[in-house]
Design an enzyme around this catalytic site. Structure first.
Site, PDB file in Angstrom:
ATOM      1  N   SER A  38     -13.363   0.159  -4.707  1.00  0.00           N
ATOM      2  CA  SER A  38     -14.526  -0.036  -5.376  1.00  0.00           C
ATOM      3  C   SER A  38     -14.432   0.292  -6.905  1.00  0.00           C
ATOM      4  O   SER A  38     -13.546  -0.131  -7.628  1.00  0.00           O
ATOM      5  CB  SER A  38     -15.704   0.611  -4.576  1.00  0.00           C
ATOM      6  OG  SER A  38     -16.971  -0.096  -5.093  1.00  0.00           O
ATOM      7  N   GLU A  45     -11.174  -7.551  -3.484  1.00  0.00           N
ATOM      8  CA  GLU A  45     -12.395  -7.554  -2.607  1.00  0.00           C
ATOM      9  C   GLU A  45     -13.635  -7.651  -3.456  1.00  0.00           C
ATOM     10  O   GLU A  45     -13.466  -7.163  -4.516  1.00  0.00           O
ATOM     11  CB  GLU A  45     -12.027  -6.371  -1.566  1.00  0.00           C
ATOM     12  CG  GLU A  45     -12.022  -5.175  -2.007  1.00  0.00           C
ATOM     13  CD  GLU A  45     -13.460  -4.450  -2.538  1.00  0.00           C
ATOM     14  OE1 GLU A  45     -14.334  -4.918  -1.687  1.00  0.00           O
ATOM     15  OE2 GLU A  45     -13.636  -3.705  -3.561  1.00  0.00           O
ATOM     16  N   HIS A  84     -15.132  -3.633   1.447  1.00  0.00           N
ATOM     17  CA  HIS A  84     -16.498  -2.969   1.791  1.00  0.00           C
ATOM     18  C   HIS A  84     -16.740  -3.395   3.248  1.00  0.00           C
ATOM     19  O   HIS A  84     -16.616  -4.766   3.340  1.00  0.00           O
ATOM     20  CB  HIS A  84     -17.612  -3.224   0.774  1.00  0.00           C
ATOM     21  CG  HIS A  84     -17.302  -2.838  -0.554  1.00  0.00           C
ATOM     22  ND1 HIS A  84     -16.205  -3.026  -1.552  1.00  0.00           N
ATOM     23  CD2 HIS A  84     -18.229  -1.735  -1.162  1.00  0.00           C
ATOM     24  CE1 HIS A  84     -16.706  -2.094  -2.587  1.00  0.00           C
ATOM     25  NE2 HIS A  84     -17.347  -1.370  -2.403  1.00  0.00           N
TER      26      HIS A  84
END
Length: 305
Positions: A119, A209, A279
């Site tokens: 992230s 992602e 996630h």
């Protein structure tokens, strides 16, 4: 950004062994999930590791886990500690790019060590790869406990030097290519465009992602990548989870799947979608900066040994 020479190409930190010291830092968003962090720390301890928690890990500065100086100091202390063999990031959020201003990985190269996160931690992973050191795109400590057992085991297999099983997704065609795997969060990676933190992309397999980005924002980011001309340099794209990326109710929209197909399928490179990383999915650990093979006919991503 730095007057230091780059590190030698592709430093792979030595495999971890039970008994090694790993250090927890919070380089991004303010910590909120204390119970989750404690349970994930116990996972590391149950595998035989000594875990050091950085001082004042719960410090807050608005949405950040402390001031830039505080968070940079945590990273510096862990990075320069000769006993520390891995740095575990507590959570993502936002803030890692801020501490990379005037940051020099090269100030201590005697003790290459694993850096683990995803992230917002993408900025640290890519910056470290740009300096010549491999790392791990994998669960942060506030998400590790939610991973299935196979995913947790995969993380320890990676950092302890064991082979990794291939990941299976949905192949879009485009053949089979080998390249340097560069996984990350699409939003964070897009915000590195035009900065000195962006690594060279020649011969790279991008692995993206994202989460909670509506389709038009995914469209906007991928269009920026297209306009930058950088996608012509990469040799493949691996797509993980794009979770909670729906349009608001009652607003006309393409689906995120339609956006990904529209913006990427004409690049004439191998693309594999629906791989189990990101996630709110199984977040399969991926090494940053190693050779991988992307088979878009079979829909398989293989980490080369």
């Amino acid at each position: 950004m730095s007057s230091f020479p780059p590190l030698p190409s592709k430093i792979l930190p030595p495999p971890l062994q039970p008994g090694d010291l790993v250090t927890v830092i919070a380089p991004s968003g303010a910590l909120r999930e204390y119970a989750a962090l404690e349970k994930s720390v116990e996972i590391w301890r149950s595998h035989g590791y000594r875990v050091k928690i950085s001082d004042n890990l719960d410090t807050r500065h608005g949405y950040l886990a402390g001031t830039d100086t505080h968070r940079r100091h945590q990273l510096q202390q862990a990075w320069q500690d000769p006993e520390c063999r891995a740095i575990l990031c507590a959570r993502g959020g936002f803030g890692s790019t801020r501490i990379l201003e005037d940051w020099h990985w090269q100030q201590n190269t005697a003790y290459p060590k694993w850096l683990i996160g995803f992230s917002d931690i993408t900025a640290l992973l890519w910056s470290l790869y740009n300096a010549g050191c491999c790392s791990v795109h994998g669960p942060v400590l506030t998400t590790l406990l939610d991973e299935p057992e196979w995913s947790i085991q995969r993380l320890f297999d990676l950092v302890e030097g064991r082979p990794l099983a291939p990941l299976k997704g949905q192949g879009w065609g485009g053949g089979v290519r080998k390249g340097i795997l560069l996984p990350g969060n699409l939003t964070v990676a897009t915000h590195l465009l035009g900065t000195s933190l962006l690594p060279p992309l020649d011969g790279v397999i991008l692995a993206f992602e994202d989460v909670t980005e509506p389709p038009y924002r995914i469209d906007r980011m991928l269009t920026q990548w297209r306009l930058s001309g950088l996608l012509s340099q990469v040799c493949g794209i691996a797509l993980g989870g794009f979770t909670k990326c729906e349009a608001p109710p009652n607003i006309p929209s393409l689906s995120v799947e339609e956006v990904l197909g529209d913006r990427l399928s004409d690049l004439n490179i191998p693309i594999v979608a629906d791989l189990p990383f990101g996630h709110d999915n199984p977040n399969a650990a991926l090494p940053v900066g190693v050779m991988a093979t992307l088979d878009a006919e079979q829909g398989i991503l293989t980490i080369d040994s």
